[in-house]
Motif scaffolding. Structure first.
Motif, short mmCIF file in Angstrom:
data_model
loop_
_atom_site.label_atom_id
_atom_site.label_comp_id
_atom_site.label_asym_id
_atom_site.label_seq_id
_atom_site.Cartn_x
_atom_site.Cartn_y
_atom_site.Cartn_z
N MET A 1 0.81 -1.22 0.00
CA MET A 1 0.00 0.00 0.00
C MET A 1 0.84 1.28 0.00
N HIS A 2 2.02 1.21 0.67
CA HIS A 2 2.81 2.44 0.73
C HIS A 2 3.33 2.84 -0.66
N ALA B 1 1.61 5.85 -1.91
CA ALA B 1 2.14 7.12 -1.40
C ALA B 1 3.42 7.50 -2.16
N PHE B 2 4.25 6.51 -2.46
CA PHE B 2 5.48 6.79 -3.22
C PHE B 2 5.12 7.32 -4.63
N GLY C 1 4.00 10.79 -4.65
CA GLY C 1 5.17 11.68 -4.60
C GLY C 1 5.80 11.86 -5.97
N ILE C 2 5.89 10.75 -6.72
CA ILE C 2 6.48 10.81 -8.07
C ILE C 2 5.62 11.71 -8.97
N TYR D 1 17.27 -0.78 3.82
CA TYR D 1 16.12 -1.46 4.43
C TYR D 1 14.76 -0.94 3.97
N ASN D 2 14.74 0.09 3.14
CA ASN D 2 13.45 0.64 2.71
C ASN D 2 12.69 -0.36 1.84
N SER D 3 11.36 -0.37 2.00
CA SER D 3 10.53 -1.29 1.21
C SER D 3 10.15 -0.63 -0.11
N VAL D 4 11.12 -0.45 -0.96
CA VAL D 4 10.86 0.16 -2.27
C VAL D 4 11.17 -0.90 -3.33
N PRO E 1 13.77 7.29 0.83
CA PRO E 1 13.75 7.18 -0.63
C PRO E 1 13.56 8.53 -1.33
#
Lengths: 116, 224
Positions: free
Chosen positions: A1-2, A5-6, A9-10, A36-39, A105
């Protein structure tokens, strides 16, 4: 789901950049983040592909992960992950180091197609 | 053509987080963001904390859940104001959602301490700055000692790791030493506290931590 939000932003950033650099389409988006980011590039491309906005819906995404920065509370040295064994300061060998930056990120570069 | 951008993906959220921080500083409030899996014992930890600290610190709780007001009802039953946010299907609270709750709680209660119980999830809530003073990672022994390594972002960011359901450890294969070593590997400054919310075991350290957080902010206020 996040990822939504990313992508939000883009979209916002591309909208603003389009006002200054006239372009039709974004070919590639390079994102830099911490280890560690979930990207995930696949997930972001999937969400982008569902946008009605022709400018972004075929954009390829690449994700580059960079190491975190540490700060030694003993000698005030800033150092990277690879300079250290388990966070020990490479100069004074103190274990009193803290993770200073996890690299949230961010969009590093866009490759775009010109209007002409 | 290539364009250098260098702008954060969550810059809109970060702007709201900054506004939340200003709001908290203006009213002298400490805000702690509790993050853990569903069933980790976040609400029970809060209930026990309210029972022990409710009379000395004026508290309020922002509850984040996909659905229902069950957690907010549990908190209100303890005599503390709760603001329930139902996200529908979103897996995290963002700074804008928290801002709305924050304004209402400041207006109604004007607390010294706000706990945000984030949506039960070890991934997404860790990505979002909500303007908190610190993230509290909650992990129960029934989840397994491998979770720290599996979800490194949260555990690397947390001010403190609270390991819950300690009384159940003998019925699980949870190895405390493994979990602690993994946490220390990721997080050099983070404290670890083990508690059992039902029996109250280990709560002295947790209560000290919470009181210290509030005290540190009060002292900071004096030097403003």
């Amino acid at each position: 789901m996040h990822e939504l939000a990313f992508v939000e932003g883009i979209v916002q950033q591309v909208k603003e950049l389009k006002l200054f650099h006239r372009f039709n389409r974004v070919r590639e988006i390079e994102i830099i983040c911490g280890p560690y980011n979930s990207v995930s590039a696949d997930n972001l491309e999937f969400v982008l592909s569902h946008l009605s906005d022709q400018c972004l819906n075929q954009a390829k995404v690449s994700v580059r992960r960079v190491i975190s920065k540490y700060f030694c509370s003993q000698c005030a040295l800033e150092f990277d992950d690879h300079d250290s064994i388990e966070g020990l300061c490479p100069i004074c060998h103190s274990c009193r180091s803290v993770v200073e930056a996890r690299r949230a990120p961010y969009i590093h570069k866009l490759e775009v197609e010109d209007e002409n | 053509m290539k364009i250098n951008v260098m702008d954060k993906l969550l810059s809109a959220n970060d702007a709201w987080a900054e506004e939340n921080r200003l709001l908290l500083r203006k009213h002298g409030i400490t805000m702690l963001n509790i993050i853990g899996s569903p069933g980790a014992g976040k609400t029970t930890l809060l209930e026990q904390t309210i029972a022990l600290l409710g009379k000395t610190i004026k508290m309020a709780v922002i509850e984040g859940d996909i659905a229902t007001t069950k957690d907010a009802a549990r908190i209100e039953k303890m005599g503390v104001a709760a603001y329930q946010i139902n996200t529908g299907n979103a897996c995290h609270l963002d700074a804008h959602l928290v801002n709305t709750a924050l304004k209402e709680l400041i207006n109604d209660v004007n607390p010294e301490l706000i706990f945000v119980e984030n949506i039960g999830n070890l991934v997404c809530p860790a990505e979002f700055d909500i303007g908190e003073d610190g993230k509290i990672a909650v992990l129960s022994v029934t989840e397994g000692d491998d979770k720290v390594e599996k979800y490194p972002l949260l555990f690397s960011e947390a001010e403190i790791l609270v390991i819950t359901k300690l009384k159940l450890i003998e019925h699980t294969n949870f190895n405390l030493a493994i979990a602690l070593a993994a946490f220390k590997q990721l997080n050099k400054k983070g404290e670890v506290i083990t508690v059992d919310s039902c029996s109250g075991e280990g709560f002295a350290s947790w209560i000290d931590f919470v009181q210290d957080c509030v005290l540190v902010h009060k002292i900071a206020e004096c030097f403003k």
